[in-house]
Motif scaffolding. Sequence first.
Motif, PDB file in Angstrom:
ATOM      1  N   SER A 147       0.825  -1.203   0.000  1.00  0.00           N
ATOM      2  CA  SER A 147       0.000   0.000   0.000  1.00  0.00           C
ATOM      3  C   SER A 147       0.857   1.249   0.000  1.00  0.00           C
ATOM      4  O   SER A 147       1.944   1.278   0.592  1.00  0.00           O
ATOM      5  N   ALA A 148       0.353   2.292  -0.636  1.00  0.00           N
ATOM      6  CA  ALA A 148       0.961   3.614  -0.501  1.00  0.00           C
ATOM      7  C   ALA A 148       0.949   4.013   0.966  1.00  0.00           C
ATOM      8  O   ALA A 148       0.021   3.664   1.702  1.00  0.00           O
ATOM      9  N   PRO A 149       1.966   4.749   1.424  1.00  0.00           N
ATOM     10  CA  PRO A 149       2.016   5.128   2.842  1.00  0.00           C
ATOM     11  C   PRO A 149       0.773   5.863   3.333  1.00  0.00           C
ATOM     12  O   PRO A 149       0.392   5.715   4.496  1.00  0.00           O
ATOM     13  N   ASP A 150       0.127   6.637   2.453  1.00  0.00           N
ATOM     14  CA  ASP A 150      -1.079   7.358   2.889  1.00  0.00           C
ATOM     15  C   ASP A 150      -2.345   6.515   2.777  1.00  0.00           C
ATOM     16  O   ASP A 150      -3.449   6.991   3.075  1.00  0.00           O
ATOM     17  N   GLY A 151      -2.201   5.260   2.352  1.00  0.00           N
ATOM     18  CA  GLY A 151      -3.339   4.354   2.279  1.00  0.00           C
ATOM     19  C   GLY A 151      -4.242   4.541   1.083  1.00  0.00           C
ATOM     20  O   GLY A 151      -5.270   3.871   0.961  1.00  0.00           O
ATOM     21  N   SER A 152      -3.879   5.421   0.151  1.00  0.00           N
ATOM     22  CA  SER A 152      -4.786   5.751  -0.954  1.00  0.00           C
ATOM     23  C   SER A 152      -4.801   4.715  -2.068  1.00  0.00           C
ATOM     24  O   SER A 152      -5.739   4.695  -2.876  1.00  0.00           O
ATOM     25  N   ALA A 153      -3.780   3.873  -2.151  1.00  0.00           N
ATOM     26  CA  ALA A 153      -3.682   2.942  -3.273  1.00  0.00           C
ATOM     27  C   ALA A 153      -2.976   1.663  -2.845  1.00  0.00           C
ATOM     28  O   ALA A 153      -2.052   1.686  -2.024  1.00  0.00           O
ATOM     29  N   ILE A 154      -3.412   0.551  -3.407  1.00  0.00           N
ATOM     30  CA  ILE A 154      -2.784  -0.751  -3.206  1.00  0.00           C
ATOM     31  C   ILE A 154      -2.188  -1.170  -4.540  1.00  0.00           C
ATOM     32  O   ILE A 154      -2.889  -1.199  -5.562  1.00  0.00           O
ATOM     33  N   ALA A 155      -0.897  -1.474  -4.555  1.00  0.00           N
ATOM     34  CA  ALA A 155      -0.214  -1.833  -5.795  1.00  0.00           C
ATOM     35  C   ALA A 155      -0.174  -3.344  -5.968  1.00  0.00           C
ATOM     36  O   ALA A 155      -0.039  -4.091  -4.993  1.00  0.00           O
ATOM     37  N   PHE A 156      -0.274  -3.768  -7.224  1.00  0.00           N
ATOM     38  CA  PHE A 156      -0.201  -5.195  -7.566  1.00  0.00           C
ATOM     39  C   PHE A 156       0.306  -5.325  -8.990  1.00  0.00           C
ATOM     40  O   PHE A 156       0.451  -4.328  -9.719  1.00  0.00           O
ATOM     41  N   LEU A 157       0.593  -6.546  -9.414  1.00  0.00           N
ATOM     42  CA  LEU A 157       1.075  -6.818 -10.764  1.00  0.00           C
ATOM     43  C   LEU A 157       0.019  -7.573 -11.549  1.00  0.00           C
ATOM     44  O   LEU A 157      -0.629  -8.488 -11.034  1.00  0.00           O
ATOM     45  N   MET A 158      -0.139  -7.189 -12.832  1.00  0.00           N
ATOM     46  CA  MET A 158      -1.092  -7.846 -13.718  1.00  0.00           C
ATOM     47  C   MET A 158      -0.650  -7.626 -15.153  1.00  0.00           C
ATOM     48  O   MET A 158      -0.118  -6.558 -15.502  1.00  0.00           O
ATOM     49  N   ALA A 159      -0.857  -8.617 -15.991  1.00  0.00           N
ATOM     50  CA  ALA A 159      -0.478  -8.507 -17.398  1.00  0.00           C
ATOM     51  C   ALA A 159      -1.438  -7.589 -18.143  1.00  0.00           C
ATOM     52  O   ALA A 159      -2.645  -7.554 -17.869  1.00  0.00           O
ATOM     53  N   ASP A 160      -0.887  -6.830 -19.111  1.00  0.00           N
ATOM     54  CA  ASP A 160      -1.731  -5.997 -19.964  1.00  0.00           C
ATOM     55  C   ASP A 160      -2.212  -6.812 -21.160  1.00  0.00           C
ATOM     56  O   ASP A 160      -2.023  -8.032 -21.223  1.00  0.00           O
ATOM     57  N   GLU A 161      -2.822  -6.152 -22.137  1.00  0.00           N
ATOM     58  CA  GLU A 161      -3.378  -6.869 -23.288  1.00  0.00           C
ATOM     59  C   GLU A 161      -2.302  -7.499 -24.158  1.00  0.00           C
ATOM     60  O   GLU A 161      -2.584  -8.391 -24.957  1.00  0.00           O
ATOM     61  N   GLN A 162      -1.072  -7.029 -24.034  1.00  0.00           N
ATOM     62  CA  GLN A 162       0.054  -7.616 -24.787  1.00  0.00           C
ATOM     63  C   GLN A 162       0.787  -8.682 -23.970  1.00  0.00           C
ATOM     64  O   GLN A 162       1.849  -9.150 -24.351  1.00  0.00           O
ATOM     65  N   ASP A 163       0.224  -9.065 -22.820  1.00  0.00           N
ATOM     66  CA  ASP A 163       0.801 -10.073 -21.922  1.00  0.00           C
ATOM     67  C   ASP A 163       2.086  -9.602 -21.248  1.00  0.00           C
ATOM     68  O   ASP A 163       2.906 -10.427 -20.825  1.00  0.00           O
ATOM     69  N   VAL A 164       2.291  -8.302 -21.156  1.00  0.00           N
ATOM     70  CA  VAL A 164       3.426  -7.746 -20.421  1.00  0.00           C
ATOM     71  C   VAL A 164       2.952  -7.440 -19.003  1.00  0.00           C
ATOM     72  O   VAL A 164       1.934  -6.764 -18.810  1.00  0.00           O
TER      73      VAL A 164
END
Length: 417
Positions: A304-321
Amino acid sequence: MREKQITFNPRHHQLTNSNVWTADSQWLAFDVRPSGASFTSDTIERVNVQTGEVEVLYRATDGAHVGVVTVSPDLPPRYLCIHGPEQPDESWHYDFHHRRGVIVQNGRAQNLDACDITPPFTPGALRGGSHVHLYSPDGTRVSFTYNDHVMHERDPKEDLRNVGIALPLRAVEPIKQHPREYSGSHFCVLVSRTTAAPRPGSDEINRAYEEGWIGARGYQRPDGSWQRWAIAFIGDTISAAGEKQPEVFVVDLPEALEAYAMAGDEPLEGTESRLPAPPAGVRQRRLTFTTRGLAQQPRHWLRSAPDGSAIAFLMADEQDVVQLWTVSPNGGAPRQVTRLAHSVQSAFSWHPQGAAVAFISGNQVMRCDIESGMCQPLTACSEQPPSGDAVVWSPDGRLIAFMREVDGWRQLFTVSA
């Protein structure tokens, strides 16, 4: 580039994916297990990033092993690690459901979690093994992932991985009816809810894992109020087509310590046929509803961002990157942060002030500006990438710690951020 090798001994050095720095940004904690799944480190240690001085923090005895060490966010530091069983034998040796957390100070280890595997089970005690122990940003609570011995003995398929927390409510001392039972300094509960057979297309999950505390002080709700305690984790749903689909979940947690001793619709301590259950005030929510689910490789933990505003994660885009994405703890559409030509190759961490995230891509340590998504390489491109297990920002924001193999040994490095 500005990277600096800080360990040189001909042995492996292993960082955990988060909370590896002391609060003064002077020391890195590590273990010395071999690469891969082997849990055979006898010691947890630390190295001074300026001088290279190495200190042994704790040495296991009686055939036990230790590893996956993390550090408290305050001084003097408290070190948390996994401790395997002493005097292991055929019936009780290191495994997901046979390990515990210990707090190490002054060379001594104290059990974090109590263990009670014989009925009647004890509220606040676990019935199996805890793993990857992370202090909350204020240092008062600890999160971990968990596997259950009682359910494993009944049927390994019913031993579902869950997320738990340890609280300074009171020490727990079960009546010891089995030689592998022990007391713990903290009151422990599970906070996720899983089911062995999730309904396809539903929000039910059969695995909860790779958790992270949300915000230094929680997160702000849409009405302006604050949810002080919350944890994000990856939950494995089953898609309508019957395939595993990892998604982002959140559990909102009570503020008062006493609330964690209040059972919900099932016993905190579980039964002989059911896993322990979350306290009454815990609320589990699904945040993402993606097409294919979060990236299963590289292995990563929600942060999470230190201020709690966002949670980061990994996911492939439409090009599988595989790209970095964020989602609000209040829900809504995920935001794609990066648009890289090469996939993110590692776990990641946030800058202490939240403006950037560090990870590996294109075989280089990258600094990514969270607003623009622009990525700046901090290390030279190498034929062999740095290890994807850990890329961890120092508390003062000046350095990033990572691992790289040198002459067949995994060594610790820092690079100026």
